[in-house]
Design a protein around this motif. Structure first.
Motif, mmCIF file in Angstrom:
data_model
loop_
_atom_site.group_PDB
_atom_site.id
_atom_site.type_symbol
_atom_site.label_atom_id
_atom_site.label_comp_id
_atom_site.label_asym_id
_atom_site.label_seq_id
_atom_site.Cartn_x
_atom_site.Cartn_y
_atom_site.Cartn_z
ATOM 1 N N GLY A 65 46.847 42.912 33.770
ATOM 2 C CA GLY A 65 48.037 43.522 33.192
ATOM 3 C C GLY A 65 47.862 45.018 33.071
ATOM 4 O O GLY A 65 46.850 45.495 32.578
ATOM 5 N N GLY A 66 48.825 45.773 33.542
ATOM 6 C CA GLY A 66 48.751 47.222 33.473
ATOM 7 C C GLY A 66 48.726 47.834 34.859
ATOM 8 O O GLY A 66 48.359 47.190 35.835
ATOM 9 N N ALA A 71 41.952 41.846 38.550
ATOM 10 C CA ALA A 71 41.138 40.767 38.008
ATOM 11 C C ALA A 71 40.851 39.768 39.116
ATOM 12 O O ALA A 71 41.736 39.425 39.890
ATOM 13 N N ALA A 72 39.596 39.325 39.220
ATOM 14 C CA ALA A 72 39.197 38.344 40.231
ATOM 15 C C ALA A 72 38.473 37.204 39.546
ATOM 16 O O ALA A 72 37.561 37.432 38.755
ATOM 17 N N GLN A 107 43.098 44.162 31.233
ATOM 18 C CA GLN A 107 44.291 44.669 30.565
ATOM 19 C C GLN A 107 44.205 46.183 30.450
ATOM 20 O O GLN A 107 43.184 46.715 30.041
ATOM 21 N N GLY A 108 45.260 46.864 30.795
ATOM 22 C CA GLY A 108 45.323 48.309 30.649
ATOM 23 C C GLY A 108 45.300 49.016 31.990
ATOM 24 O O GLY A 108 44.968 48.435 33.021
ATOM 25 N N GLU A 109 45.615 50.286 31.955
ATOM 26 C CA GLU A 109 45.710 51.070 33.177
ATOM 27 C C GLU A 109 44.347 51.215 33.841
ATOM 28 O O GLU A 109 43.375 51.647 33.224
ATOM 29 N N GLY A 110 44.253 50.767 35.105
ATOM 30 C CA GLY A 110 43.025 50.889 35.885
ATOM 31 C C GLY A 110 41.924 49.923 35.489
ATOM 32 O O GLY A 110 40.799 50.054 35.951
ATOM 33 N N ALA A 111 42.210 48.940 34.661
ATOM 34 C CA ALA A 111 41.190 47.983 34.214
ATOM 35 C C ALA A 111 40.757 47.081 35.364
ATOM 36 O O ALA A 111 41.547 46.733 36.229
#
Length: 131
Positions: A65-66, A71-72, A107-111
């Motif tokens: 999210g973001g 995410a893998a 979660q978050g920008e560039g996470a």
């Protein structure tokens, strides 16, 4: 879950032995009718347990999210991301993946999040990784 399996197996064995004794020592027609009812009940119970088990394993999720989040659920190996980046050679095999029920979330920008190994990746402009 293991306790549920063994208790169900024990109950089914007891019911099968009881129906067999009833058919041999008593009324065969009555045992036949009872076995039909018991079979329907056991089939319905099996359906309910299966649905419960499938819903329970649904907790293993991969979510990002973001803006730019990644995410893998498993390993992330041998990727080239960016202008003029490259991965040379043979990529190594990943060691493992997350166990059942383990969630991976970024979660978050560039996470960034991964459920397994993160190796052999060339990230950025002009980067290079040799296998």
């Amino acid at each position: 879950m293991r306790l549920l399996f063994w208790s169900t197996a024990l109950i089914c064995t007891g019911v099968a032995v009881t129906l067999a004794l009833w058919a041999v020592l008593g009324d065969a027609a009555g045992a036949e009718r009872a076995s039909a009812v018991v079979g329907a009940v056991v089939g319905l119970a099996g359906l309910v347990i299966s649905v419960f088990a499938l819903r329970r394993d649904g907790g293993a999720a991969v979510r990002a999210g973001g803006r730019g989040a990644v995410a893998a659920g498993g390993s992330v190996t041998g990727n080239a991301i960016g202008a003029d980046s490259r991965v040379a050679g043979v990529a190594r095999a990943p060691r493992g993946v997350p166990g059942p029920g383990r969630a991976v979330s970024a979660q978050g920008e560039g996470a960034v999040a991964a459920g397994g190994d993160v190796t052999g990746n060339a990230v950025g402009e002009g980067s290079e990784v040799t296998g």
